[in-house]
Design an enzyme around this catalytic site. Structure first.
Site, PDB file in Angstrom:
ATOM      1  N   ASN A  66      -6.977   7.866  10.542  1.00  0.00           N
ATOM      2  CA  ASN A  66      -7.570   7.402  11.527  1.00  0.00           C
ATOM      3  C   ASN A  66      -7.131   6.348  12.578  1.00  0.00           C
ATOM      4  O   ASN A  66      -7.553   5.289  13.568  1.00  0.00           O
ATOM      5  CB  ASN A  66      -8.958   7.209  11.089  1.00  0.00           C
ATOM      6  CG  ASN A  66      -9.197   5.875  10.333  1.00  0.00           C
ATOM      7  OD1 ASN A  66      -8.969   6.239   9.018  1.00  0.00           O
ATOM      8  ND2 ASN A  66      -8.836   5.002  10.265  1.00  0.00           N
ATOM      9  N   GLY A 119      -2.734   4.269  11.875  1.00  0.00           N
ATOM     10  CA  GLY A 119      -0.953   3.823  10.899  1.00  0.00           C
ATOM     11  C   GLY A 119      -0.281   5.089  10.701  1.00  0.00           C
ATOM     12  O   GLY A 119      -0.521   6.308  11.943  1.00  0.00           O
ATOM     13  N   ILE A 120      -0.124   5.219  10.505  1.00  0.00           N
ATOM     14  CA  ILE A 120       1.052   6.710   9.848  1.00  0.00           C
ATOM     15  C   ILE A 120       0.054   7.800  10.195  1.00  0.00           C
ATOM     16  O   ILE A 120       0.746   9.332  10.616  1.00  0.00           O
ATOM     17  CB  ILE A 120       1.674   6.977   8.646  1.00  0.00           C
ATOM     18  CG1 ILE A 120       2.365   5.299   8.204  1.00  0.00           C
ATOM     19  CG2 ILE A 120       2.297   7.662   8.136  1.00  0.00           C
ATOM     20  CD1 ILE A 120       2.760   5.415   6.800  1.00  0.00           C
ATOM     21  N   GLY A 121      -0.920   8.195   9.801  1.00  0.00           N
ATOM     22  CA  GLY A 121      -1.903   8.533   9.511  1.00  0.00           C
ATOM     23  C   GLY A 121      -2.067   9.551  11.050  1.00  0.00           C
ATOM     24  O   GLY A 121      -1.825  10.530  11.285  1.00  0.00           O
ATOM     25  N   SER A 149       6.301   5.390  -2.479  1.00  0.00           N
ATOM     26  CA  SER A 149       6.952   4.172  -1.860  1.00  0.00           C
ATOM     27  C   SER A 149       7.473   3.229  -2.181  1.00  0.00           C
ATOM     28  O   SER A 149       7.888   3.987  -3.806  1.00  0.00           O
ATOM     29  CB  SER A 149       5.549   2.767  -1.685  1.00  0.00           C
ATOM     30  OG  SER A 149       5.669   1.905  -1.390  1.00  0.00           O
ATOM     31  N   TYR A 167      -0.616  -1.617  -7.595  1.00  0.00           N
ATOM     32  CA  TYR A 167      -0.061  -0.613  -6.439  1.00  0.00           C
ATOM     33  C   TYR A 167       1.138   0.280  -6.903  1.00  0.00           C
ATOM     34  O   TYR A 167       0.876   1.235  -6.403  1.00  0.00           O
ATOM     35  CB  TYR A 167      -0.171  -1.925  -4.973  1.00  0.00           C
ATOM     36  CG  TYR A 167       0.322  -1.589  -3.917  1.00  0.00           C
ATOM     37  CD1 TYR A 167      -0.242  -0.169  -3.492  1.00  0.00           C
ATOM     38  CD2 TYR A 167       2.002  -0.598  -3.428  1.00  0.00           C
ATOM     39  CE1 TYR A 167      -0.156   0.903  -2.063  1.00  0.00           C
ATOM     40  CE2 TYR A 167       2.186  -0.925  -2.434  1.00  0.00           C
ATOM     41  CZ  TYR A 167       1.714   0.503  -1.030  1.00  0.00           C
ATOM     42  OH  TYR A 167       1.854   1.006  -1.174  1.00  0.00           O
TER      43      TYR A 167
END
Length: 301
Positions: A12, A14-16, A143, A168
């Protein structure tokens, strides 16, 4: 020829969203798997405004809940018999310790264990796409933060004191190790790749203090730039048959010693199957493996 179908988690924004929009432009049916359905509908309308002929489907998915993951897969199976591309994009950064509905530390659960379960549940549909399309692809958004990660089993369900950065980093280390372990186990015709998108200006930073975010934003790149690589890995002809690669949009792009460790990869894979309550895949040898470290020049924009 049938249209390819791609499922993108966290699509929904950003990158997506950038990836979904570019895939829609290529004629791929894009399925947005999102936690917030109101934002998912906004993303759908944005895609349709840019590509009026696009086919965009919405599925509710909360990666912090195994029940939600199972329910989403069941709903997807009601509409589709196969899946050409799965992009595990969704992620979170938790500054304070939180837990998933199944009792796991939030970042470990949402960034790693949830996508691990989702991938395995969708694997029969990915395998079913091979006779139709000739292949199926799995893409993991990894990442460079994995370089700071350690495998600490005691922290999978939380720890005291809590380190947001450590949690993270561990979750992103899991993403990369899963990609490598999965490449040795996938059925013929199904491949897996991971990539570091660079520092991307997206909602993953939404919980940072505003001043910190504004300073960080000076060094971030656009979601659209990262989305180009995601799309290329998802449908680009240059990557057909490649598996187990690690790409990066930005330098540097090292891989930690832990991530490369085959024994640790296998241990994490088996442990994750246990935690997710699924039966794992056996290692096979039939894929055209990509070197662990792929250069940005290998990607055809």
């Amino acid at each position: 020829m049938m249209k390819k179908i791609a499922l993108i988690t966290g699509a929904n924004s950003g990158i997506g969203l950038a990836t979904a929009l570019d895939l829609a432009r290529t004629g791929v049916t894009v399925c947005l798997a999102c936690r917030n359905m109101a934002k998912a509908e906004e993303a759908r309308q944005q895609i349709l405004q840019a590509v009026p002929t696009a086919t965009v489907e919405l599925y509710q998915l909360d990666l912090a809940s195994f029940d939600s993951i199972h329910a989403m897969v069941d709903a997807f199976k009601q509409n589709h018999k196969c899946l050409d591309v799965l992009i595990n994009n969704a992620g979170t950064v938790a500054l304070k310790q939180q837990f998933t509905q199944d009792g796991f530390e939030m970042q470990f659960g949402v960034n790693y264990l949830g996508p691990f379960l989702l991938t395995h549940l969708l694997l029969p549909l990915l395998e079913a796409a091979v006779p139709v399309s000739g292949e199926a692809r799995i893409i993991h958004v990894a990442s460079i933060a994995h370089m700071l990660g350690q495998l600490n089993q005691a922290s999978f369900r939380g720890e005291t004191p809590y380190s947001s950065v450590g949690a993270y980093a561990q979750s992103k280390l899991g993403n990369l190790m899963f990609n490598f372990a999965l490449a040795r186990r996938l059925p013929k015709g199904v491949t897996t790749q991971a990539f570091h998108p660079g520092g991307v200006d997206s909602e993953i930073w939404r919980d940072l203090p505003r001043l910190v975010y504004l300073l960080l934003r000076l060094f971030l790149i656009s979601p659209e730039r990262a989305g180009i690589m995601a799309v290329d890995l998802a449908v680009g002809s240059a990557h057909k048959g490649e598996t187990g690669g690690y790409y990066s949009v930005q330098w540097p792009r090292p891989i930690s010693r832990i991530a490369r460790d085959l024994n640790k990869q296998n241990w994490l894979y088996d442990k994750s199957c246990e935690l997710a309550g699924i039966t794992g895949l056996n290692a096979v040898v039939h894929q055209k493996e990509k070197p662990l470290l792929a250069t940005s020049t290998d990607v055809h924009f």
